[in-house]
Design a protein around this motif. Sequence first.
Motif, PDB file in Angstrom:
ATOM      1  N   ASP A  41       0.808  -1.221   0.000  1.00  0.00           N
ATOM      2  CA  ASP A  41       0.000   0.000   0.000  1.00  0.00           C
ATOM      3  C   ASP A  41       0.838   1.267   0.000  1.00  0.00           C
ATOM      4  O   ASP A  41       0.544   2.221  -0.725  1.00  0.00           O
ATOM      5  CB  ASP A  41      -0.933  -0.001   1.215  1.00  0.00           C
ATOM      6  CG  ASP A  41      -2.023  -1.044   1.114  1.00  0.00           C
ATOM      7  OD1 ASP A  41      -2.248  -1.556   0.004  1.00  0.00           O
ATOM      8  OD2 ASP A  41      -2.651  -1.352   2.151  1.00  0.00           O
ATOM      9  N   ILE A  42       1.873   1.312   0.837  1.00  0.00           N
ATOM     10  CA  ILE A  42       2.689   2.524   0.931  1.00  0.00           C
ATOM     11  C   ILE A  42       3.390   2.799  -0.388  1.00  0.00           C
ATOM     12  O   ILE A  42       3.403   3.928  -0.892  1.00  0.00           O
ATOM     13  CB  ILE A  42       3.730   2.388   2.066  1.00  0.00           C
ATOM     14  CG1 ILE A  42       3.031   2.299   3.417  1.00  0.00           C
ATOM     15  CG2 ILE A  42       4.717   3.554   2.047  1.00  0.00           C
ATOM     16  CD1 ILE A  42       2.310   3.537   3.843  1.00  0.00           C
ATOM     17  N   ALA A  43       3.995   1.760  -0.979  1.00  0.00           N
ATOM     18  CA  ALA A  43       4.706   1.930  -2.241  1.00  0.00           C
ATOM     19  C   ALA A  43       3.758   2.374  -3.348  1.00  0.00           C
ATOM     20  O   ALA A  43       4.075   3.285  -4.127  1.00  0.00           O
ATOM     21  CB  ALA A  43       5.412   0.640  -2.623  1.00  0.00           C
ATOM     22  N   GLN A  44       2.591   1.731  -3.432  1.00  0.00           N
ATOM     23  CA  GLN A  44       1.652   2.096  -4.486  1.00  0.00           C
ATOM     24  C   GLN A  44       1.083   3.493  -4.270  1.00  0.00           C
ATOM     25  O   GLN A  44       0.868   4.242  -5.237  1.00  0.00           O
ATOM     26  CB  GLN A  44       0.527   1.067  -4.558  1.00  0.00           C
ATOM     27  CG  GLN A  44       0.981  -0.316  -5.014  1.00  0.00           C
ATOM     28  CD  GLN A  44       1.626  -0.319  -6.390  1.00  0.00           C
ATOM     29  OE1 GLN A  44       1.251   0.472  -7.263  1.00  0.00           O
ATOM     30  NE2 GLN A  44       2.594  -1.193  -6.590  1.00  0.00           N
ATOM     31  N   ALA A  45       0.843   3.863  -3.005  1.00  0.00           N
ATOM     32  CA  ALA A  45       0.337   5.210  -2.727  1.00  0.00           C
ATOM     33  C   ALA A  45       1.367   6.263  -3.115  1.00  0.00           C
ATOM     34  O   ALA A  45       1.026   7.326  -3.647  1.00  0.00           O
ATOM     35  CB  ALA A  45      -0.017   5.342  -1.248  1.00  0.00           C
ATOM     36  N   GLY A  46       2.659   5.971  -2.862  1.00  0.00           N
ATOM     37  CA  GLY A  46       3.717   6.929  -3.193  1.00  0.00           C
ATOM     38  C   GLY A  46       4.040   7.006  -4.657  1.00  0.00           C
ATOM     39  O   GLY A  46       4.582   8.020  -5.127  1.00  0.00           O
ATOM     40  N   GLY A  47       3.719   5.952  -5.408  1.00  0.00           N
ATOM     41  CA  GLY A  47       3.934   5.965  -6.843  1.00  0.00           C
ATOM     42  C   GLY A  47       5.381   6.205  -7.233  1.00  0.00           C
ATOM     43  O   GLY A  47       6.320   5.927  -6.486  1.00  0.00           O
ATOM     44  N   THR A  48       5.548   6.754  -8.418  1.00  0.00           N
ATOM     45  CA  THR A  48       6.903   6.986  -8.933  1.00  0.00           C
ATOM     46  C   THR A  48       7.644   8.051  -8.137  1.00  0.00           C
ATOM     47  O   THR A  48       8.873   8.033  -8.078  1.00  0.00           O
ATOM     48  CB  THR A  48       6.847   7.395 -10.418  1.00  0.00           C
ATOM     49  OG1 THR A  48       6.000   8.540 -10.564  1.00  0.00           O
ATOM     50  CG2 THR A  48       6.293   6.257 -11.272  1.00  0.00           C
TER      51      THR A  48
END
Length: 403
Positions: free
Chosen positions: A329-336
């Motif tokens: 979730d954290i990685a996907q929320a932060g995106g590129t």
Amino acid sequence: MRAGSPRLLREINDRAAIEALLRNGPLTRSELEGLIGLSKPATAQLLTRLETADTVVRDGLRGGGRGPRAQLWSVNGTIAHVAAVDLTPETVDVAIADISGTVISEHRAPMPARHGVLEAFAEAVDKACGQAGLRTDQLLHVVVGCPGAVNPATGELGYAPHLPGWNGFDVPGRLRERLAAPVSVENDVNLVALEEMVAGRAAGVRDFVVVWPADLVGAAVVVNGVLLRGASGGAGEIDGLVIPDRASADTGTDRAGGTFGELLGNPSICRLAKAHGLASRNGHGAVRKALAAGPAGRGFLADLARRIATGVASVVAVLDPELVLLSGDIAQAGGTTLNDLVAAELRQLVVPRTPVRLALVTGKPVRSGALHSALAVAREQVFGLPAATTAPFRGPVAAGSPR
């Protein structure tokens, strides 16, 4: 059996046809012929043989144009069924699929805080099976993904204090007794890595690491195309890795060191966000607010990236992988944006210039990885296909050719 005998060649070509149908879905005879390289009569004989054995079934017609419509063929999914389960401290998420990979039922249920976890788990799987018109003892294989690692010698779940009620016994063995079906228990991030190898950004990558930088921090290590599990099953369990807090904002943490999991738990991320003027109830919410805030949220994202990169640096320095994937979730929320900040911080900490990318598989990557793992086992047992789900397609063998 003598190499090159007609029976052996038929078996090899039958497996090649089944694998082509599983990979591509319903095919016409001519499409299958082109994929496996057999003649028209040989392909027709193969389909007749497989239909007689109830391995393939007719699956409608492909029409269009002025010519006649062509018969479609597919693998008979009802031959066997599997279950894929994503187990967390709060919930159990179950999918039942046939051997073709078609999901035929899903069920999600809450998990009790401590007592009765085995009963709740078995009830959830039983409910999902019931929706599919099956009993649990009719499942050919069940794969469970959970945060933690099963010791291969004892079956006990380690590195999992966040899963109360699951400690101190042979977890796969107890689940087999409850379900009356074969059960494998796998680390959740390991299953994400398998899914990335099958359908994600790690397809064709031999050495890579998947990092789940959020609550219950974890990693999966793949070396030469094979998951590294470790002697006690704990390879990649980096939640307890002690690292310094390199964030610029003061949140009251001990600068000399804390565990990776503590620094990237939801409470710690929320405190870090608050120190940068961002209020949120959870970590991924804080990340989304920081992105929406533009330049005002950049300081928080940079501090979060420093914490993530500090832990990842230890893994990269030891393994020197081709690729690091950030998932969860954290990685996907932060995106590129967050991904690039982590990559920049990592370059300041280690010599290898390992690319850092976002994991491609989103949605339910743990359950999807569990499903691919269960299908690999089932297809090996039923069809004799190689268990490695990333193995390249292998065509038929001509008479007299070496295998």
